[in-house]
Design a protein around this motif. Sequence first.
Motif, short mmCIF file in Angstrom:
data_model
loop_
_atom_site.label_atom_id
_atom_site.label_comp_id
_atom_site.label_asym_id
_atom_site.label_seq_id
_atom_site.Cartn_x
_atom_site.Cartn_y
_atom_site.Cartn_z
N GLU A 169 -57.16 -44.13 -38.04
CA GLU A 169 -57.19 -42.63 -38.61
C GLU A 169 -55.68 -42.32 -38.76
OE1 GLU A 169 -59.85 -40.42 -36.18
OE2 GLU A 169 -58.58 -38.56 -36.38
N SER A 170 -54.76 -43.01 -37.87
CA SER A 170 -53.33 -42.79 -38.05
C SER A 170 -52.92 -43.16 -39.37
CB SER A 170 -52.41 -43.18 -36.92
OG SER A 170 -52.49 -44.51 -36.80
N ASP A 171 -53.62 -44.31 -39.95
CA ASP A 171 -53.17 -44.46 -41.32
C ASP A 171 -53.47 -43.52 -42.28
OD1 ASP A 171 -52.09 -47.35 -40.58
OD2 ASP A 171 -54.01 -47.64 -40.18
N ILE A 172 -54.65 -43.03 -42.16
CA ILE A 172 -55.08 -41.75 -43.05
C ILE A 172 -54.17 -40.77 -42.96
CG2 ILE A 172 -56.71 -40.30 -43.40
CD1 ILE A 172 -57.38 -43.00 -44.18
N GLU A 173 -53.74 -40.32 -41.71
CA GLU A 173 -52.89 -39.22 -41.48
C GLU A 173 -51.63 -39.41 -42.01
OE1 GLU A 173 -52.85 -38.97 -37.10
OE2 GLU A 173 -55.01 -38.31 -37.17
N ALA A 174 -50.86 -40.64 -41.86
CA ALA A 174 -49.68 -40.92 -42.59
C ALA A 174 -49.83 -41.07 -43.89
CB ALA A 174 -49.34 -42.52 -41.88
N THR A 175 -50.89 -41.35 -44.64
CA THR A 175 -51.01 -41.21 -46.06
C THR A 175 -50.76 -39.62 -46.42
OG1 THR A 175 -52.37 -43.22 -45.78
CG2 THR A 175 -52.61 -41.79 -47.93
N VAL A 176 -51.69 -39.10 -45.81
CA VAL A 176 -51.68 -37.61 -46.20
C VAL A 176 -50.20 -36.99 -46.29
CG1 VAL A 176 -52.49 -35.14 -45.82
CG2 VAL A 176 -53.92 -37.28 -45.63
N GLY A 177 -49.60 -37.32 -44.90
CA GLY A 177 -48.01 -36.92 -44.85
C GLY A 177 -47.14 -37.26 -46.01
N ALA A 178 -47.37 -38.68 -46.19
CA ALA A 178 -46.33 -39.33 -47.23
C ALA A 178 -46.65 -38.66 -48.70
CB ALA A 178 -46.67 -40.63 -47.34
N VAL A 179 -48.10 -38.49 -48.84
CA VAL A 179 -48.56 -37.74 -50.26
C VAL A 179 -48.05 -36.20 -50.36
CG1 VAL A 179 -50.49 -36.80 -51.52
CG2 VAL A 179 -50.21 -39.20 -50.70
N GLU A 180 -47.83 -35.54 -49.17
CA GLU A 180 -47.34 -34.23 -49.23
C GLU A 180 -45.88 -34.18 -49.28
OE1 GLU A 180 -48.84 -33.22 -45.31
OE2 GLU A 180 -50.11 -31.65 -46.05
N ARG A 181 -45.21 -35.05 -48.80
CA ARG A 181 -43.67 -35.13 -49.04
C ARG A 181 -43.42 -35.40 -50.38
NH1 ARG A 181 -43.98 -37.48 -43.97
NH2 ARG A 181 -43.89 -39.31 -44.93
N LEU A 182 -44.06 -36.24 -51.15
CA LEU A 182 -43.84 -36.28 -52.44
C LEU A 182 -44.16 -35.39 -53.40
CD1 LEU A 182 -44.68 -40.21 -52.63
CD2 LEU A 182 -42.67 -39.37 -52.97
N VAL A 183 -45.26 -34.87 -53.07
CA VAL A 183 -45.89 -33.44 -54.04
C VAL A 183 -44.84 -32.43 -53.84
CG1 VAL A 183 -47.18 -31.71 -53.96
CG2 VAL A 183 -48.53 -33.94 -53.93
N GLU A 184 -44.26 -32.33 -52.58
CA GLU A 184 -43.10 -31.35 -52.38
C GLU A 184 -41.86 -31.46 -53.22
OE1 GLU A 184 -41.19 -30.08 -48.38
OE2 GLU A 184 -43.35 -30.19 -48.19
N GLU A 185 -41.49 -32.74 -53.07
CA GLU A 185 -40.45 -33.15 -54.26
C GLU A 185 -40.43 -32.97 -55.48
OE1 GLU A 185 -39.18 -37.45 -53.38
OE2 GLU A 185 -39.23 -36.84 -51.12
N ALA A 186 -41.69 -33.39 -56.10
CA ALA A 186 -42.17 -33.31 -57.50
C ALA A 186 -42.14 -31.80 -57.67
CB ALA A 186 -43.59 -34.05 -57.67
#
Length: 494
Positions: A471-488
């Motif tokens: 589950e923590s891999d899934i949480e980390a994935t969403v976190g990473a995607v959110e950060r990249l979306v914010e940057e974009a």
Amino acid sequence: MSGIGDGLGDLGSMLDPDDWEEYREALHRVADAAVDLLKDARSHHWRRLPEQQREAVLLGDAASGVPMAQVADELIRGIMPFGSGNTHPRFFGWVQGGGNAAGVLAELAAAVMNSNCGGRNHAAIAVERDVIDWSRRIFGLPEDASGILVTGTSQATVLALAAARQRALGDDSRRTGLHGHPPLVVYAAAGVHAAVAKATELVGIGSANLRLVPIDPQTGAMAVERLALMVAEDRERGMRPCCVVGTAGSVDRGAFDPLSAIAEVCRREGLWFHVDGAFGAWLRIASPDLRRLVDGIDCADSLACDFHKWMFVPYDCGMLLMRDEAGHRAAFATRPSYLASQGDGIAGGEPWYCDYGIDLSRGFRALKVWATLRAYGVDRIGEVITGNCRLANRLATLVEVSPALRCQARVISNVCCFGIDAPSLDASERGRINAAVVRHLQSTGEIVLSTTSIEGMTVMRAAITNHRTTESDIEATVGAVERLVEEAMSSPPA
Ligand SMILES: *Cc1c(COP(=O)(O)O)cnc(C)c1O
């Protein structure tokens, strides 16, 4: 007078090691490196192969050999660390299995045995029969059904369509090909894997004669009520409907066609029912709520699926199961005089696998399947599969609560399609950002997603066929995607 045997003397093998102890040491070092790679899978994501590593192991003209110890070093330092990353718990791209430790034992044993599994009478054939028979029972096919292990679902699909073609055109079509027959038609849901189109091309049906049946936009499943109409239309036009492919687990969104309903149409219309269950067929061993998605799979005339995806067997290993053994054999058997079977010695052991497919020389794929089932048991593997589907749902939940993201398709099994939630942007702009986020993640290898298209828009896609994911891999994935979306979003391109 000199003969071809002159000068050979008693040198022994030219290729066996000169020094067995040096070899033993090399093998042990490779085995230790293998255990470390398995144990530390979490710290080995994909990374780019450094140029000097690549060059260090180039063959050049390979005119002469190097010591075995050097070969071991090059494997350990130059090749083994640079895998494709699908052994990592945050690898969710395409649909890729993560392998397993028991399969590694089997690969070593199989390499030593060096069995040729085209046929004959030896342990490898007995193991393959056992694996096919176990699979036949899992999928509910009759006792006299046949099967063969192949490279993957792509090859299994070619074999299945060749058999379907032969049933439609008669046994003489092996000799005459498609000449003098009306065009055959194959049906599959829009969203069917490209391997099916490729198979229609290879067996001479042609991908222009692969009719795509519309899907239900909610579930991604074939709208079966349209199927019968399309079959009738094609008959009207002088075509010959031949086969319907039902997908159990679509590659883009993990959707399941209604297999029982398709089987019913096939029965009524006299059509071959093939199931592409590359990964999804294995819901057969998952929890009851998931298992019902493959109800009707036991009605298949042929079933193609993979052991290397959701059964975690090391690459490569797929399987074809066939309801009608006689039809299976009739489509492929060829026994020239130099392959005659003889009694019950080494040349016995009928049926031979070369009569069930394309390959005459075949490796011992069955052993890694056997070892995987032997070591873990089907219940445990079923739990992993169920758990992967739960994680896909967890991913969807996290995406839905994220202000930056939204789901792009309902999660049916183990695939979650999602993308940025930015109502101010049009679909092509959102698709561009989705692709950029996936590309950025792929370039580091630490988290691997892939993309697909849902209703014409590029979306991010995670397919969870991974026994190491938590589950923590899934949480980390969403976190990473959110950060990249914010940057974009904060730095739109010029
Ligand atoms: C992967 C896949 C295939 C192709 O299988 P290979 O084992 O890669 O040849 C076919 N259909 C579906 C649904 C798949 O996911």
